[in-house]
Motif scaffolding. Sequence first.
Motif, PDB file in Angstrom:
ATOM      1  N   GLU A 125      21.007 -41.322 -49.669  1.00 24.74           N
ATOM      2  CA  GLU A 125      21.065 -42.506 -49.730  1.00 24.74           C
ATOM      3  C   GLU A 125      20.171 -43.630 -49.847  1.00 24.74           C
ATOM      4  N   GLY A 145      30.350 -47.464 -47.917  1.00 21.38           N
ATOM      5  CA  GLY A 145      30.105 -46.623 -49.177  1.00 21.38           C
ATOM      6  C   GLY A 145      30.785 -45.316 -48.623  1.00 21.38           C
ATOM      7  N   HIS A 146      29.837 -44.220 -49.119  1.00 20.94           N
ATOM      8  CA  HIS A 146      30.142 -42.984 -49.128  1.00 20.94           C
ATOM      9  C   HIS A 146      29.069 -41.952 -48.819  1.00 20.94           C
ATOM     10  N   TYR A 151      26.075 -44.987 -44.386  1.00 22.64           N
ATOM     11  CA  TYR A 151      26.841 -45.478 -45.538  1.00 22.64           C
ATOM     12  C   TYR A 151      27.977 -46.828 -44.960  1.00 22.64           C
ATOM     13  N   ASP A 166      23.529 -37.676 -45.856  1.00 21.64           N
ATOM     14  CA  ASP A 166      23.301 -39.038 -46.235  1.00 21.64           C
ATOM     15  C   ASP A 166      21.825 -38.928 -46.620  1.00 21.64           C
ATOM     16  N   TYR A 212      28.238 -36.452 -41.612  1.00 25.52           N
ATOM     17  CA  TYR A 212      28.315 -37.924 -42.150  1.00 25.52           C
ATOM     18  C   TYR A 212      27.606 -38.554 -41.288  1.00 25.52           C
TER      19      TYR A 212
END
Length: 287
Positions: free
Chosen positions: A20, A131-132, A76, A17, A71
């Motif tokens: 981001e 989101g991703h 996200y 991440d 993740y």
Amino acid sequence: MLEDAASHGAGQRARGDGDEEHPAPCGSRGRGCKAAPGGNAAPASRFLQVELELNAHLRRLVFSEPVRFIYNPLEYAWDTHRCYVERYCRGGQRVLFLGMNPGPFGMAQTGVPFGEVRSVVDWLKIVGEVGHPRDEHPKRRITGLACTQKEVSGARFWGFFRKLCGEPALFFRHCFVHNLCPLIFMSASGKNLTPPELPAAEREALLALCDIALCQAVEALGVSMVIGVGRVAEQRARRALSAAGVDVRVEGIMHPSPRNPLANKGWDEVAKAKLAELGVMSLLNHS
């Protein structure tokens, strides 16, 4: 403070991440999400600030094999997570249920602890955009609230309280739910890796940060009991809170994971008996 523990970690951000955009401050997004009646914005704001600080420190960590993908749904999926916290984190709650870290089809998709999609959408009424992560495993795509795969642990956990309480307001009058660690780890094959499976030094650097954030969260919430969902969460919470001198009772209930044969034989009844023993069931009845 978190800065002290962060200095023991690696000097760059956790992969997954890092590039981001940083989450917006609480209160700036999450259209359509309203706090539960009688809620108090102050505990939610303090709680979210603890999580934002933890995110900043977790970005500095690096992890080696077997970890290949990381993740962080608190980045996200911040929109839906913030909706959950602002809707249900309130003053006067006495019990914090504590999980360990997100599941691939639960919080990883929804931003909500034990966040099986149907429970999150249909019962908790969470809304928002998901989101991703920067790097996604092809077998572990994030589809957010549109995810069709079932997280059994989350379905059991929230399904139990839905049957017991009927409406979320009854559960959240006295209880809140949180995860110790917001990160989900995967191997090259896409296998889910729990924190105990990480290399020892990397695991301790990670959990040292999470321990401090837990203590800050417990003090922000003002709960009197932490119930670890699963033995690992219970033991970690007891160790962290005791070491920090936080005056809170720590207990545990069986994890509802399908990997647990005892949970597959009737987790609801086991949980009900344990919560009755702890005096929590009396907080959750309709009277």
